[in-house]
Scaffold this motif. Structure first.
Motif, PDB file in Angstrom:
ATOM      1  N   TYR A 145      -8.903 -93.909   5.385  1.00 30.25           N
ATOM      2  CA  TYR A 145      -9.351 -94.285   6.725  1.00 30.25           C
ATOM      3  C   TYR A 145     -10.822 -93.955   6.936  1.00 30.25           C
ATOM      4  O   TYR A 145     -11.531 -94.675   7.637  1.00 30.25           O
ATOM      5  N   THR A 146     -11.282 -92.886   6.315  1.00 29.95           N
ATOM      6  CA  THR A 146     -12.689 -92.516   6.427  1.00 29.95           C
ATOM      7  C   THR A 146     -13.569 -93.562   5.765  1.00 29.95           C
ATOM      8  O   THR A 146     -14.597 -93.978   6.322  1.00 29.95           O
ATOM      9  N   ILE A 147     -13.173 -94.008   4.595  1.00 28.51           N
ATOM     10  CA  ILE A 147     -13.940 -95.033   3.880  1.00 28.51           C
ATOM     11  C   ILE A 147     -13.965 -96.329   4.688  1.00 28.51           C
ATOM     12  O   ILE A 147     -15.014 -96.971   4.827  1.00 28.51           O
ATOM     13  N   TRP A 148     -12.835 -96.746   5.247  1.00 26.31           N
ATOM     14  CA  TRP A 148     -12.799 -97.963   6.063  1.00 26.31           C
ATOM     15  C   TRP A 148     -13.648 -97.809   7.319  1.00 26.31           C
ATOM     16  O   TRP A 148     -14.335 -98.746   7.741  1.00 26.31           O
ATOM     17  N   GLY A 149     -13.616 -96.634   7.923  1.00 29.27           N
ATOM     18  CA  GLY A 149     -14.428 -96.391   9.107  1.00 29.27           C
ATOM     19  C   GLY A 149     -15.915 -96.477   8.808  1.00 29.27           C
ATOM     20  O   GLY A 149     -16.684 -97.071   9.563  1.00 29.27           O
ATOM     21  N   SER A 166     -21.288-101.916   8.536  1.00 32.57           N
ATOM     22  CA  SER A 166     -21.373-103.372   8.695  1.00 32.57           C
ATOM     23  C   SER A 166     -21.850-103.747  10.086  1.00 32.57           C
ATOM     24  O   SER A 166     -22.691-104.640  10.251  1.00 32.57           O
ATOM     25  N   LEU A 167     -21.335-103.070  11.096  1.00 34.08           N
ATOM     26  CA  LEU A 167     -21.780-103.346  12.465  1.00 34.08           C
ATOM     27  C   LEU A 167     -23.245-102.990  12.657  1.00 34.08           C
ATOM     28  O   LEU A 167     -23.989-103.726  13.318  1.00 34.08           O
TER      29      LEU A 167
END
Length: 89
Positions: free
Chosen positions: A5-9, A15-16
């Motif tokens: 979840y940390t990597i996805w966050g 990206s944003l």
């Protein structure tokens, strides 16, 4: 599990931030629009070439390599891909 979840966050946040930075300046948005147009034109050229393959006997797959070459080089890139295909086969 937490690392996932940390990597996805981090990926979503970066990206944003990249999108925000790119679209804040006028030159970058113009560059993104130009690149998008080039990708569409290159995909169209490869698609038309694929449709005409029964007459020309030249089959070029539409994948990231051929699309990237046609995007960067344009029509000469498509001709380059045709020449490489003819030389290899």
């Amino acid at each position: 599990m937490i690392l996932k979840y940390t990597i996805w966050g981090v990926l979503i946040l970066s990206s944003l931030m990249l999108v925000l930075i790119v679209f804040r300046s006028r030159g970058a948005s113009r560059l993104a629009a130009s690149l998008g147009l080039n990708v569409v034109v290159a995909a169209f050229l490869l698609y038309v070439l694929s449709l005409l393959s029964t007459y020309t006997h030249i089959d070029l797959p539409i994948n990231t390599v051929t699309l990237g070459t046609a995007t960067v080089l344009g029509v000469p890139g498509v001709l380059l891909l045709i020449g490489v295909k003819m030389m290899l086969l």
